[in-house]
Design a protein around this motif. Structure first.
Motif, PDB file in Angstrom:
ATOM      1  N   GLN A 181      -1.876   6.705 -72.219  1.00 53.04           N
ATOM      2  CA  GLN A 181      -2.991   6.945 -72.798  1.00 53.04           C
ATOM      3  C   GLN A 181      -2.961   7.271 -74.410  1.00 53.04           C
ATOM      4  O   GLN A 181      -3.708   7.958 -74.983  1.00 53.04           O
ATOM      5  N   GLY A 182      -1.788   6.847 -74.866  1.00 54.50           N
ATOM      6  CA  GLY A 182      -1.489   6.771 -76.178  1.00 54.50           C
ATOM      7  C   GLY A 182      -0.958   8.261 -76.897  1.00 54.50           C
ATOM      8  O   GLY A 182      -1.127   8.437 -78.032  1.00 54.50           O
ATOM      9  N   VAL A 183      -0.626   8.946 -75.838  1.00 59.70           N
ATOM     10  CA  VAL A 183      -0.072  10.198 -76.383  1.00 59.70           C
ATOM     11  C   VAL A 183       1.549  10.439 -76.112  1.00 59.70           C
ATOM     12  O   VAL A 183       2.105  10.207 -75.209  1.00 59.70           O
ATOM     13  N   ILE A 184       2.317  10.728 -77.125  1.00 52.78           N
ATOM     14  CA  ILE A 184       3.629  11.291 -77.079  1.00 52.78           C
ATOM     15  C   ILE A 184       3.841  12.788 -76.546  1.00 52.78           C
ATOM     16  O   ILE A 184       3.163  13.548 -77.111  1.00 52.78           O
ATOM     17  N   ILE A 185       4.341  12.760 -75.523  1.00 52.73           N
ATOM     18  CA  ILE A 185       4.810  14.492 -75.187  1.00 52.73           C
ATOM     19  C   ILE A 185       6.060  14.763 -75.637  1.00 52.73           C
ATOM     20  O   ILE A 185       7.262  14.085 -75.247  1.00 52.73           O
ATOM     21  N   ALA A 186       6.262  15.113 -76.878  1.00 50.57           N
ATOM     22  CA  ALA A 186       7.779  15.224 -77.551  1.00 50.57           C
ATOM     23  C   ALA A 186       8.805  16.158 -76.832  1.00 50.57           C
ATOM     24  O   ALA A 186       9.847  16.113 -76.642  1.00 50.57           O
ATOM     25  N   ASP A 187       8.047  17.314 -76.364  1.00 54.04           N
ATOM     26  CA  ASP A 187       8.768  18.328 -75.637  1.00 54.04           C
ATOM     27  C   ASP A 187       7.865  19.450 -74.886  1.00 54.04           C
ATOM     28  O   ASP A 187       6.765  19.170 -74.965  1.00 54.04           O
ATOM     29  N   THR A 188       8.429  20.035 -73.897  1.00 52.01           N
ATOM     30  CA  THR A 188       7.600  20.802 -73.101  1.00 52.01           C
ATOM     31  C   THR A 188       8.175  22.034 -72.666  1.00 52.01           C
ATOM     32  O   THR A 188       9.612  22.025 -72.400  1.00 52.01           O
ATOM     33  N   ASP A 210      -0.414  24.546 -75.790  1.00 52.35           N
ATOM     34  CA  ASP A 210       0.470  25.556 -76.047  1.00 52.35           C
ATOM     35  C   ASP A 210       1.933  25.606 -75.869  1.00 52.35           C
ATOM     36  O   ASP A 210       2.598  26.135 -76.264  1.00 52.35           O
ATOM     37  N   SER A 211       2.143  24.765 -74.683  1.00 56.82           N
ATOM     38  CA  SER A 211       3.560  24.890 -74.207  1.00 56.82           C
ATOM     39  C   SER A 211       4.181  23.418 -74.389  1.00 56.82           C
ATOM     40  O   SER A 211       5.238  23.217 -74.118  1.00 56.82           O
ATOM     41  N   SER A 212       3.556  22.691 -75.380  1.00 57.21           N
ATOM     42  CA  SER A 212       4.029  21.087 -75.589  1.00 57.21           C
ATOM     43  C   SER A 212       3.912  20.719 -76.732  1.00 57.21           C
ATOM     44  O   SER A 212       2.896  21.397 -77.354  1.00 57.21           O
ATOM     45  N   ARG A 213       4.516  19.757 -77.226  1.00 59.22           N
ATOM     46  CA  ARG A 213       4.112  19.001 -78.735  1.00 59.22           C
ATOM     47  C   ARG A 213       3.674  17.660 -78.073  1.00 59.22           C
ATOM     48  O   ARG A 213       4.285  16.782 -77.519  1.00 59.22           O
ATOM     49  N   PHE A 214       2.521  17.558 -78.516  1.00 61.69           N
ATOM     50  CA  PHE A 214       1.740  16.186 -78.193  1.00 61.69           C
ATOM     51  C   PHE A 214       1.643  15.437 -79.638  1.00 61.69           C
ATOM     52  O   PHE A 214       0.821  16.135 -80.557  1.00 61.69           O
ATOM     53  N   GLN A 226       4.816  15.200 -87.782  1.00 64.08           N
ATOM     54  CA  GLN A 226       3.879  14.416 -86.731  1.00 64.08           C
ATOM     55  C   GLN A 226       2.487  14.942 -86.748  1.00 64.08           C
ATOM     56  O   GLN A 226       2.414  16.271 -86.900  1.00 64.08           O
ATOM     57  N   HIS A 227       1.228  14.207 -86.664  1.00 61.24           N
ATOM     58  CA  HIS A 227       0.217  14.534 -86.300  1.00 61.24           C
ATOM     59  C   HIS A 227       0.031  15.353 -85.128  1.00 61.24           C
ATOM     60  O   HIS A 227       0.604  14.814 -84.006  1.00 61.24           O
ATOM     61  N   ALA A 228      -0.129  16.569 -85.131  1.00 62.15           N
ATOM     62  CA  ALA A 228      -0.052  17.357 -83.529  1.00 62.15           C
ATOM     63  C   ALA A 228      -1.250  17.835 -83.090  1.00 62.15           C
ATOM     64  O   ALA A 228      -2.308  18.129 -83.662  1.00 62.15           O
ATOM     65  N   PHE A 229      -1.515  17.474 -81.890  1.00 65.34           N
ATOM     66  CA  PHE A 229      -2.412  17.626 -80.903  1.00 65.34           C
ATOM     67  C   PHE A 229      -2.212  18.952 -80.508  1.00 65.34           C
ATOM     68  O   PHE A 229      -2.574  19.531 -79.155  1.00 65.34           O
TER      69      PHE A 229
END
Length: 279
Positions: A181-188, A210-214, A226-229
């Motif tokens: 879907q074009g989203v990187i989950i950097a960590d969680t 709230d629990s992850s970097r998107f 990075q641009h943060a979601f």
């Protein structure tokens, strides 16, 4: 219905033997709940979490009894859950270098005792996802990195190995879906507990903003922020104010509130494929 606890973001009630976990519109950064709510935030987090809990049910049992059988005043922002005896370890999976993990790497060349190749920069993809647990309770009041050996000593070998396995499996499965879907989950960050039968169970929330970097995959560029979601956007804004990260937190300006809401909404829509109602 009995109110049990008010957390930084969630409120907890007892309801007919179950726990009612209510996601509010509060936002917390650096362990401080800021005074300005983000409209829809609680519902977005709750419903994204419910979507992921359902998707991960073949990986591990979770605490959800119902995301719909809740009091009307909490509709959309609450889950009825099984009580769990929580494991006192924050289970973190990292696939990219960012945040506290970046700082730990820059200082030691490793995170939670896991050695990483030299020369990595902010935002780099790691050779493979790693398990970097932290304490849930520490003398400082903040999470602190633990090595896997420390987790073994804390909770025993079988549970520690299972937590590492599940954390990396959930992260990998979630990251693979999000990437489409074009989203990187950097960590969680994940939390687990034991139910009344002694079954290790996924609790709290899962793969939310709230629990992850998107990050948007098409804007990913190592070597810079990075641009943060996710709430990293609010963290970055709060640092720019000169706030010393102690209570009380600063009021959030209207434009930052709206941009935060838009980012939470966009990643919800990308990941779930659902349209969030506007207005």
């Amino acid at each position: 219905m009995k109110h049990i606890h008010a957390g930084k973001v969630r409120d907890l009630y007892e309801l007919d033997g179950d726990l009612l976990l209510v996601a509010t519109d509060r936002v917390s950064v650096y362990d401080v709940s800021l005074p300005t709510p983000i409209p829809d935030k609680g519902k977005l987090l709750n419903q994204l979490s419910a979507w992921w809990f359902d998707r991960m049910s073949d990986v591990v049992p979770n605490h959800v009894v119902s995301a719909t059988d809740v009091p009307e005043e909490f509709a959309g922002r609450a889950m009825r859950c099984k009580p769990l005896k929580m494991v006192q370890v924050e289970c973190i999976a990292r696939g990219y270098l960012a945040g506290l993990g970046l700082r730990e790497y820059q200082r030691d060349g490793k995170i939670s005792g896991v050695s990483l190749p030299p020369g990595l920069v902010e935002g780099d993809k790691l050779p493979e996802p790693i398990f970097t647990p932290t304490t849930k309770i520490s003398d400082t009041g903040h999470d602190e990195f633990m090595t896997f050996d420390e987790v073994l000593n804390e909770i025993g070998e079988d549970t520690a190995k299972r937590l590492r396995e599940l954390t990396l499996e959930i992260y990998t499965k979630g990251a693979e879906h999000a990437a489409k879907q074009g989203v990187i989950i950097a960590d969680t960050k994940l939390e687990f507990g034991f139910d009344a039968e002694g079954t290790l169970t996924l609790g709290d929330e899962v793969l939310t903003s709230d629990s992850s970097r998107f990050w948007p995959a098409d804007e990913w560029e190592p070597g810079r922020p990075q641009h943060a979601f996710d709430k990293q956007f609010v963290r970055d804004w709060s640092r720019s104010t000169g706030w010393d990260q102690t209570p009380p937190g600063p009021e959030i300006p209207a434009d930052i509130v709206e941009q935060t809401r838009q980012r939470y909404t966009e990643v919800y829509e990308r990941i779930t494929g659902k349209t969030w109602p506007r207005g």
